[in-house]
Motif scaffolding. Sequence first.
Motif, PDB file in Angstrom:
ATOM      1  N   PRO A   1     -31.032  76.446  21.470  1.00 51.79           N
ATOM      2  CA  PRO A   1     -30.141  76.444  22.752  1.00 51.79           C
ATOM      3  C   PRO A   1     -28.978  77.364  22.575  1.00 51.79           C
ATOM      4  O   PRO A   1     -28.123  77.137  21.431  1.00 51.79           O
ATOM      5  CB  PRO A   1     -30.050  75.140  23.274  1.00 51.79           C
ATOM      6  CG  PRO A   1     -30.775  74.161  22.268  1.00 51.79           C
ATOM      7  CD  PRO A   1     -31.089  75.290  21.058  1.00 51.79           C
ATOM      8  N   THR A   2     -28.414  78.004  23.494  1.00 53.97           N
ATOM      9  CA  THR A   2     -27.193  78.497  23.497  1.00 53.97           C
ATOM     10  C   THR A   2     -26.361  77.718  24.618  1.00 53.97           C
ATOM     11  O   THR A   2     -26.811  77.661  25.770  1.00 53.97           O
ATOM     12  CB  THR A   2     -27.160  80.129  23.909  1.00 53.97           C
ATOM     13  OG1 THR A   2     -28.103  80.631  22.782  1.00 53.97           O
ATOM     14  CG2 THR A   2     -25.789  80.725  23.923  1.00 53.97           C
ATOM     15  N   VAL A   3     -25.130  77.549  24.488  1.00 53.25           N
ATOM     16  CA  VAL A   3     -24.535  76.663  25.437  1.00 53.25           C
ATOM     17  C   VAL A   3     -23.202  77.593  25.848  1.00 53.25           C
ATOM     18  O   VAL A   3     -22.609  78.184  25.038  1.00 53.25           O
ATOM     19  CB  VAL A   3     -23.660  75.208  24.643  1.00 53.25           C
ATOM     20  CG1 VAL A   3     -22.942  74.603  25.795  1.00 53.25           C
ATOM     21  CG2 VAL A   3     -24.768  74.435  24.468  1.00 53.25           C
ATOM     22  N   ILE A   4     -23.237  77.786  27.206  1.00 58.62           N
ATOM     23  CA  ILE A   4     -22.018  78.686  27.842  1.00 58.62           C
ATOM     24  C   ILE A   4     -21.200  77.851  28.433  1.00 58.62           C
ATOM     25  O   ILE A   4     -21.536  76.790  29.629  1.00 58.62           O
ATOM     26  CB  ILE A   4     -22.670  79.700  28.928  1.00 58.62           C
ATOM     27  CG1 ILE A   4     -23.805  80.260  27.932  1.00 58.62           C
ATOM     28  CG2 ILE A   4     -21.901  80.496  29.284  1.00 58.62           C
ATOM     29  CD1 ILE A   4     -24.789  81.038  28.786  1.00 58.62           C
ATOM     30  N   ILE A   5     -19.907  77.966  28.561  1.00 54.96           N
ATOM     31  CA  ILE A   5     -18.594  77.102  29.044  1.00 54.96           C
ATOM     32  C   ILE A   5     -17.912  78.108  29.939  1.00 54.96           C
ATOM     33  O   ILE A   5     -17.589  79.373  29.458  1.00 54.96           O
ATOM     34  CB  ILE A   5     -17.985  76.381  28.289  1.00 54.96           C
ATOM     35  CG1 ILE A   5     -19.027  75.366  27.443  1.00 54.96           C
ATOM     36  CG2 ILE A   5     -16.887  75.693  28.946  1.00 54.96           C
ATOM     37  CD1 ILE A   5     -18.110  74.673  26.290  1.00 54.96           C
ATOM     38  N   GLY A   6     -17.737  78.023  31.335  1.00 55.48           N
ATOM     39  CA  GLY A   6     -17.059  78.636  31.933  1.00 55.48           C
ATOM     40  C   GLY A   6     -16.723  77.924  33.444  1.00 55.48           C
ATOM     41  O   GLY A   6     -17.240  76.997  33.716  1.00 55.48           O
TER      42      GLY A   6
ATOM     43  N   ALA B   1     -26.619  74.959  28.942  1.00 55.48           N
ATOM     44  CA  ALA B   1     -27.415  75.589  27.886  1.00 55.48           C
ATOM     45  C   ALA B   1     -28.895  76.217  28.325  1.00 55.48           C
ATOM     46  O   ALA B   1     -29.483  75.727  29.312  1.00 55.48           O
ATOM     47  CB  ALA B   1     -27.897  74.128  27.232  1.00 55.48           C
ATOM     48  N   VAL B   2     -29.059  77.225  27.649  1.00 54.05           N
ATOM     49  CA  VAL B   2     -30.146  78.307  27.911  1.00 54.05           C
ATOM     50  C   VAL B   2     -31.089  78.084  26.718  1.00 54.05           C
ATOM     51  O   VAL B   2     -30.655  78.065  25.475  1.00 54.05           O
ATOM     52  CB  VAL B   2     -29.607  79.602  28.313  1.00 54.05           C
ATOM     53  CG1 VAL B   2     -30.965  80.604  28.629  1.00 54.05           C
ATOM     54  CG2 VAL B   2     -28.739  79.637  29.314  1.00 54.05           C
ATOM     55  N   LEU B   3     -32.298  77.839  26.746  1.00 54.08           N
ATOM     56  CA  LEU B   3     -33.114  77.855  25.716  1.00 54.08           C
ATOM     57  C   LEU B   3     -34.456  78.799  26.179  1.00 54.08           C
ATOM     58  O   LEU B   3     -34.933  78.761  27.067  1.00 54.08           O
ATOM     59  CB  LEU B   3     -33.846  76.371  25.259  1.00 54.08           C
ATOM     60  CG  LEU B   3     -34.825  75.996  24.586  1.00 54.08           C
ATOM     61  CD1 LEU B   3     -33.938  76.391  23.313  1.00 54.08           C
ATOM     62  CD2 LEU B   3     -35.126  74.720  24.651  1.00 54.08           C
TER      63      LEU B   3
ATOM     64  N   ALA C   1     -32.694  76.677  31.704  1.00 56.14           N
ATOM     65  CA  ALA C   1     -31.330  76.736  31.583  1.00 56.14           C
ATOM     66  C   ALA C   1     -30.994  75.012  32.271  1.00 56.14           C
ATOM     67  O   ALA C   1     -31.745  74.881  33.462  1.00 56.14           O
ATOM     68  CB  ALA C   1     -30.590  77.848  32.265  1.00 56.14           C
ATOM     69  N   PHE C   2     -30.275  74.490  31.563  1.00 54.09           N
ATOM     70  CA  PHE C   2     -29.657  72.991  32.014  1.00 54.09           C
ATOM     71  C   PHE C   2     -28.171  73.243  32.286  1.00 54.09           C
ATOM     72  O   PHE C   2     -27.430  73.418  31.485  1.00 54.09           O
ATOM     73  CB  PHE C   2     -30.148  72.066  30.829  1.00 54.09           C
ATOM     74  CG  PHE C   2     -29.957  70.656  31.324  1.00 54.09           C
ATOM     75  CD1 PHE C   2     -28.647  70.279  31.576  1.00 54.09           C
ATOM     76  CD2 PHE C   2     -30.932  69.814  31.285  1.00 54.09           C
ATOM     77  CE1 PHE C   2     -28.523  68.872  32.257  1.00 54.09           C
ATOM     78  CE2 PHE C   2     -30.745  68.334  31.494  1.00 54.09           C
ATOM     79  CZ  PHE C   2     -29.522  67.847  31.988  1.00 54.09           C
ATOM     80  N   SER C   3     -27.741  72.973  33.373  1.00 58.49           N
ATOM     81  CA  SER C   3     -26.334  73.153  34.071  1.00 58.49           C
ATOM     82  C   SER C   3     -25.664  71.957  34.722  1.00 58.49           C
ATOM     83  O   SER C   3     -26.683  71.300  35.516  1.00 58.49           O
ATOM     84  CB  SER C   3     -26.487  74.513  35.058  1.00 58.49           C
ATOM     85  OG  SER C   3     -27.130  75.479  34.482  1.00 58.49           O
TER      86      SER C   3
ATOM     87  N   ASN D   1     -33.459  71.000  24.855  1.00 54.18           N
ATOM     88  CA  ASN D   1     -34.477  70.690  23.652  1.00 54.18           C
ATOM     89  C   ASN D   1     -35.460  69.723  24.276  1.00 54.18           C
ATOM     90  O   ASN D   1     -36.637  69.877  24.360  1.00 54.18           O
ATOM     91  CB  ASN D   1     -34.073  70.381  22.385  1.00 54.18           C
ATOM     92  CG  ASN D   1     -33.813  71.735  21.579  1.00 54.18           C
ATOM     93  OD1 ASN D   1     -34.403  72.510  21.948  1.00 54.18           O
ATOM     94  ND2 ASN D   1     -32.866  71.646  20.693  1.00 54.18           N
ATOM     95  N   GLN D   2     -35.087  68.521  24.516  1.00 57.20           N
ATOM     96  CA  GLN D   2     -35.981  67.495  25.111  1.00 57.20           C
ATOM     97  C   GLN D   2     -36.585  67.706  26.096  1.00 57.20           C
ATOM     98  O   GLN D   2     -37.862  67.211  26.408  1.00 57.20           O
ATOM     99  CB  GLN D   2     -35.037  66.078  24.849  1.00 57.20           C
ATOM    100  CG  GLN D   2     -34.707  65.669  23.543  1.00 57.20           C
ATOM    101  CD  GLN D   2     -33.994  64.135  23.588  1.00 57.20           C
ATOM    102  OE1 GLN D   2     -34.156  63.508  24.542  1.00 57.20           O
ATOM    103  NE2 GLN D   2     -33.045  64.090  22.810  1.00 57.20           N
ATOM    104  N   LEU D   3     -35.746  68.329  27.150  1.00 59.63           N
ATOM    105  CA  LEU D   3     -36.528  68.428  28.595  1.00 59.63           C
ATOM    106  C   LEU D   3     -37.576  69.446  28.474  1.00 59.63           C
ATOM    107  O   LEU D   3     -38.691  69.386  28.734  1.00 59.63           O
ATOM    108  CB  LEU D   3     -35.471  69.217  29.405  1.00 59.63           C
ATOM    109  CG  LEU D   3     -35.807  69.750  30.599  1.00 59.63           C
ATOM    110  CD1 LEU D   3     -36.397  68.628  31.521  1.00 59.63           C
ATOM    111  CD2 LEU D   3     -34.817  70.373  31.272  1.00 59.63           C
ATOM    112  N   VAL D   4     -37.130  70.674  27.257  1.00 58.08           N
ATOM    113  CA  VAL D   4     -38.653  71.591  27.261  1.00 58.08           C
ATOM    114  C   VAL D   4     -39.646  71.037  26.476  1.00 58.08           C
ATOM    115  O   VAL D   4     -40.635  71.474  26.783  1.00 58.08           O
ATOM    116  CB  VAL D   4     -37.861  72.797  26.593  1.00 58.08           C
ATOM    117  CG1 VAL D   4     -39.131  73.963  26.230  1.00 58.08           C
ATOM    118  CG2 VAL D   4     -36.844  73.381  27.669  1.00 58.08           C
TER     119      VAL D   4
END
Length: 152
Positions: A108-113, A43-45, A57-59, A86-89
């Motif tokens: 936040p934008t969540v990226i999966i791969g 997730a990137v914020l 970014a939280f990965s 969100n909570q972390l930031v």
Amino acid sequence: MEIADTQALLQTYITQSALDLLSDLGAKFELAEPTEWLPEITAVLGIAGPSVAGSVAFSTSEQCLLRLAELGSSTMPEDWLGELTNQLVGRFKRRIAPHGASFSLGTPTVIIGERLRLAVGVARKRSTIVRLQSSLGRVEITVQIAAGNDAP
């Protein structure tokens, strides 16, 4: 404040914010060494303010995220990762506010791969990476911030 001092302060604040957040969920994480591990979901914020711009970014792995979602009683893991970010930031923001840093949070934008890698490239000198592990799995927090005259 010198760049090295600023980076050390950011590292301390983001590390403590992440450890506190995960601990409040009931997960005991500790610092981890760099490895060849690559996440499966991130997730990137974005953050922006008068003199600050960047992202957090939280990965993690899908398996670790599922376990964290269980701790948070969430049935939607991808949304939960965005909420954790969100909570972390928010926690990080409270820690750096006394130093005059003020910023707003994006969505936040969540990226999966498979085997995701964040490119830090030119921003490496402004990047902080916190690596944590527990019996639940591994997480990495990447903070890229430009402040003062470096901010766009």
